[in-house]
Design an enzyme around this catalytic site. Structure first.
Site: not given
Ligand SMILES: [Mn+2]
Ligand SMILES: [Mn+2]
Lengths: 266, 266
Positions: A74, A78, A84, A213
């Site tokens: 990362h 990226h 992840h 995320h």
């Molecule tokens: Mn990342």
């Protein structure tokens, strides 16, 4: 036009200059800014980029120059794969080597929040903000990337770019509902940002923590971080090329991210 | 059709499946074969790929999984920039960070030498071989990649793939005149191969040594090595996407190499 003709026409326009390739990638070098995690948590750290010269037309290799390289998955511009995040861990084909390759070439919708990010480094894009953008530019179609333009990549000083104060980072990001909206109601491939990670600086204090995320990877979607030159893209009509390295079970990868755009002013 | 319409049509065909994305990339893992140089020469060595886990949803990072990675610029499926060779060292914009981005998206001409490579691992492609191919498929246009199909990438055993005997490597490559012809008379962007490097196994004994590196980079052209799945490409009509990482002054880079092809059987 047949698929063959469309590819041929695109190729011909690339050669003639009617379509140009915009590079959305920061240079990878030791100074490339990387995500800073609070040291008191004891979390593992991602390497910055570094290289070791193997030879440079010398007795270590008389005719050739090459380097060995080290970095985090990362680091720099990226790609974030669904694996992840813990919320994405049980999806199929969720790593850099198993994601379907058609995720890496897709339309880009570029949402301009330059003024908002300049006025408030903690700006969180709302669903209403996107819906207002769609009123002008049309609805985001399924299977596209949404790129979040802030001009944040123009901050050439790393301290300004990371913007970490005593109480943590202060860079723009997303309201959790916006991430859900893009993942579920717009069925995006993922989102791309100019900041060091896909979430806001204040993401550790959001609910859920790190919503981009958490929710995006939870929906088996991807991310792109540390993009630049988004000011060279039209709001709609660019084709994004964002292929991660094919790292076995990789959680992400430095990537060369490009966009194809009409050369004429939009 | 306007450039905007062509991009839109391509995007629509990608979503509908009329155009598909072929992955020409080997998986990057510790077992990925790398170039072996004769140890007695004392030349510097390129790292194989390796990774170190930073965290995997554990106390090193409760919600996330990620790795640090190490490799050579020329490990796995990778891009060779002109600066890689001493003959290319004085060109402008000759490194991974300075090459014009339009080199990374261009038509591909795929020359089939599967039978020849199977019959003779030291097969060197001649100018006549290419001219005969052009009689059937048309002349290679300027600004394209030439891909050398051998099915060599189907050798899953690394020893077979590298094919090193006591007297050195034995894998197919190029006659020097062929490289000159492609670089000067066909003005290619570069050439791509399925073998571990762009030159033949016997390249140290050719004149000049390593002719593809020497002459191609001397002409400010590029290379791609360790490609796979070339058997999924039509001889003409594919669009190659081959973007190296934007390593500062990089001589090359692992790359995710893709091709856009009509989904219908050609
Ligand atoms: Mn990342
Ligand atoms: Mn190489």
């Amino acid at each position: 036009m047949s698929p063959s003709d469309v590819i041929a026409e695109l190729a011909s326009l690339l050669v003639s200059g009617g379509i140009k390739v915009v590079d959305l990638t920061r240079t990878l070098e030791p100074e490339t800014p990387v995500l800073q995690l609070p040291p008191e948590m004891g979390w593992g750290e991602s390497w910055p980029f570094s290289m070791e010269e193997i030879s440079k037309y010398d007795d270590r290799g008389p005719a050739w120059y090459w380097n060995n390289i080290k970095c985090g998955e990362h680091t720099g511009t990226h790609f974030d794969a669904p694996i992840h995040w813990v919320t994405g861990k049980d999806h199929e084909n969720h790593a850099t080597d198993t994601l379907p390759a058609d995720r890496f070439v897709a339309p880009a919708f570029v949402i301009d929040a330059v003024a908002e990010a300049a006025a408030d480094p903690d700006f969180l894009m709302s669903v209403d903000f996107i819906k207002a953008w769609e009123k002008t530019h049309g609805e985001i179609t399924p299977g596209a990337w949404v790129l979040y333009r802030t001009d944040w990549s123009k901050k050439t000083d790393n301290a300004d770019y990371l913007n970490i104060r005593e109480d943590g980072g202060h860079t723009p990001g997303w309201a959790p509902a916006t991430v859900e909206f893009l993942a579920r109601e717009r069925n995006v491939i993922g989102v791309g940002v100019e900041t060091v990670g896909t979430d806001a600086g204040i993401a550790p204090t959001q609910d859920p923590m790190f919503p981009c995320h958490n929710l995006m990877h939870g929906a088996n979607k991807c991310g792109l971080a540390s993009l630049c030159n988004l000011d060279q893209l039209p709001p709609t009509g660019a084709l994004l090329i964002a292929p991660p390295l094919k790292i076995k079970n990789g959680s992400g990868s430095p990537a060369r991210v490009l966009a194809l755009v009409p050369a004429r002013k939009y």
